[in-house]
Design a protein around this motif. Structure first.
Motif, PDB file in Angstrom:
ATOM      1  N   ALA A 193     -22.653 -41.019 -23.896  1.00 22.49           N
ATOM      2  CA  ALA A 193     -21.959 -39.788 -24.308  1.00 22.49           C
ATOM      3  C   ALA A 193     -21.682 -38.919 -23.078  1.00 22.49           C
ATOM      4  CB  ALA A 193     -22.805 -39.034 -25.329  1.00 22.49           C
ATOM      5  N   LYS A 194     -22.658 -38.839 -22.185  1.00 19.63           N
ATOM      6  CA  LYS A 194     -22.470 -38.034 -20.970  1.00 19.63           C
ATOM      7  C   LYS A 194     -21.349 -38.640 -20.107  1.00 19.63           C
ATOM      8  CE  LYS A 194     -25.012 -38.231 -17.137  1.00 19.63           C
ATOM      9  NZ  LYS A 194     -26.084 -38.079 -16.150  1.00 19.63           N
ATOM     10  N   VAL A 253     -34.655 -36.389 -24.621  1.00 22.83           N
ATOM     11  CA  VAL A 253     -33.884 -37.445 -23.945  1.00 22.83           C
ATOM     12  C   VAL A 253     -32.587 -36.850 -23.375  1.00 22.83           C
ATOM     13  CG1 VAL A 253     -32.556 -39.570 -24.322  1.00 22.83           C
ATOM     14  CG2 VAL A 253     -34.862 -39.357 -25.272  1.00 22.83           C
ATOM     15  N   CYS A 254     -31.896 -36.031 -24.167  1.00 21.04           N
ATOM     16  CA  CYS A 254     -30.635 -35.433 -23.703  1.00 21.04           C
ATOM     17  C   CYS A 254     -30.871 -34.570 -22.465  1.00 21.04           C
ATOM     18  CB  CYS A 254     -30.007 -34.590 -24.812  1.00 21.04           C
ATOM     19  SG  CYS A 254     -29.331 -35.596 -26.137  1.00 21.04           S
ATOM     20  N   ASP A 255     -31.984 -33.878 -22.456  1.00 23.24           N
ATOM     21  CA  ASP A 255     -32.315 -33.040 -21.314  1.00 23.24           C
ATOM     22  C   ASP A 255     -32.542 -33.894 -20.053  1.00 23.24           C
ATOM     23  OD1 ASP A 255     -32.763 -30.414 -20.386  1.00 23.24           O
ATOM     24  OD2 ASP A 255     -34.914 -30.862 -20.267  1.00 23.24           O
ATOM     25  N   PHE A 259     -27.146 -34.784 -20.995  1.00 21.00           N
ATOM     26  CA  PHE A 259     -26.073 -34.673 -21.996  1.00 21.00           C
ATOM     27  C   PHE A 259     -26.248 -33.352 -22.739  1.00 21.00           C
ATOM     28  CE2 PHE A 259     -24.762 -35.356 -26.497  1.00 21.00           C
ATOM     29  CZ  PHE A 259     -23.389 -35.350 -26.267  1.00 21.00           C
ATOM     30  N   GLU A 260     -25.189 -32.539 -22.743  1.00 14.45           N
ATOM     31  CA  GLU A 260     -25.328 -31.201 -23.316  1.00 14.45           C
ATOM     32  C   GLU A 260     -24.551 -31.012 -24.610  1.00 14.45           C
ATOM     33  OE1 GLU A 260     -24.236 -28.747 -20.022  1.00 14.45           O
ATOM     34  OE2 GLU A 260     -26.245 -28.891 -19.137  1.00 14.45           O
ATOM     35  N   GLY A 261     -23.994 -32.098 -25.162  1.00  8.87           N
ATOM     36  CA  GLY A 261     -23.197 -31.993 -26.391  1.00  8.87           C
ATOM     37  C   GLY A 261     -24.070 -31.858 -27.629  1.00  8.87           C
TER      38      GLY A 261
END
Ligand code: GFB
Length: 312
Positions: A193-194, A253-255, A259-261
């Motif tokens: 995604a990132k 995990v996003c952190d 990935f900031e979405g």
């Protein structure tokens, strides 16, 4: 105390997540490590396993070979998960008995416990309630493995023991989105995604189930500790003693990935068991504690994924 010094140690399943961690960890011991690829030895083939064990005569065995997968794979391939795991463990444990293997450690899974077991789950909770339907096939096979080890202890006085790891993760994991466990799936989804500039990433289920995670190197270390120091009928939980909701894990995990979405839930996918935090008391009482904090372990696994899977 069971010493591994000077021994020949067979790691069954050395290419898997746990088996490869066991091989890494065993390299620090004064022992010879035996392995066999699937092409060299099909562990589902009784005659082949008997012959291989008769030729190699290992002193000790770590039985880490298994057909494994995440919630969807378990629910989609019940026959494979039940049959293959029963065959592997029955063949290896029986051949270990025949060839006088001095010590064997069987690896199970926290899904052996009842779906609504009291938390944190203590070892005597085994067989006190119904299993989680998405993984009952795998769980039944793993319960049979525990019982096989116990049966050979009782009937033939063999030093066969069992360890029940919680949800494991780490380098060498399976990152295939249809068959993987949650942590590698989230790492891959967040990374993709990132990289693609997507606005959102989708997670399965409601995000509310809680799971306990342990880095696979901690698991391997705990298995060696048990191999050296534990000899009894009852299986031993191997976990971190802490759990986290899947949604919070996704945020973590996003952190780490950057990935900031938005995180979008897909409720058409199964949640599985609501919670399966295992009590860590027994293993702590035996003198072992985990070392890898979850965030550090995720960062290390993400680095491995980037170097080995994403790049490739
Ligand atoms: O790790 P996992 O596949 O297996 O899923 P289990 C854990 C939780 O994460 C479930 C959610 O609630 C999933 O719905 N989840 C969210 C995802 N997004 C995803 C995703 O993209 N992929 C996956 N795989 N899950 C397995 C058992 O249960 O645990 C095995 O099926 C074994 O038998 C293993 O015991 C350790 O923790 O639910």
């Amino acid at each position: 105390m069971y010493s591994l010094a000077g021994k020949t140690v067979f790691v069954a399943g050395h290419r898997g997540l746990v088996g490869s961690a066991l091989v890494r960890r065993l390299k620090a011991e004064d022992c010879a490590i035996l392995t066999a690829t699937r092409a060299e030895l099909d562990l589902r083939d009784q005659a082949a396993v008997r012959a291989w064990m008769r030729d190699r005569r290992p002193d000790a065995v770590f039985l880490a070979a298994a057909k494994v997968g995440g919630i969807l794979a378990n629910a989609t391939y019940p026959a494979d998960f039940l049959y293959e795991n029963l065959m592997i463990e029955a063949n290896v444990i029986e051949a270990a008995f025949r060839e006088d293997v001095g010590k064997l450690l069987f690896l199970g899974s926290s899904c052996i416990y009842p779906k609504f077991a009291e938390q944190p789950i203590i070892e005597p909770s085994l067989l006190t309630g119904s299993l989680e339907p998405t993984n009952e096939w795998y769980a039944i096979a793993k319960i049979a493995g525990i019982k096989l080890a116990q049966a050979y202890r009782q009937q033939h006085d063999r030093d066969f023991i069992s360890a029940m790891p919680t949800n494991l993760y780490g380098p060498g994991d399976n990152f295939d989105l249809t068959s993987s466990h949650v942590l590698p799936a989230l790492i891959r989804k967040a990374h993709e995604a990132k990289c693609s500039g997507a606005k959102e990433m989708v997670i399965w289920g409601t995000g509310s189930p809680r799971r306990e995670f342990l880095h696979v190197d901690d698991c391997a270390d705990a298995c060696l500790h048990l191999m050296k120091t534990y000899s009894d009928d009852e299986h031993v939980n191997v976990g971190s003693g802490e759990d986290i909701p899947i949604y919070d894990l996704t945020c973590l995990v996003c952190d780490v990935v950057g990935f900031e979405g938005e995180i979008v839930r897909d409720p058409t996918k199964p949640d599985g068991t609501p919670r399966k935090l295992m009590s860590a008391d027994k293993l702590r009482g035996l003198g072992w504690a985990p070392r890898v904090p979850l965030r550090d372990g995720i960062a290390e696994t993400y680095a491995w994924f980037r170097a080995n899977v994403a790049e490739a």
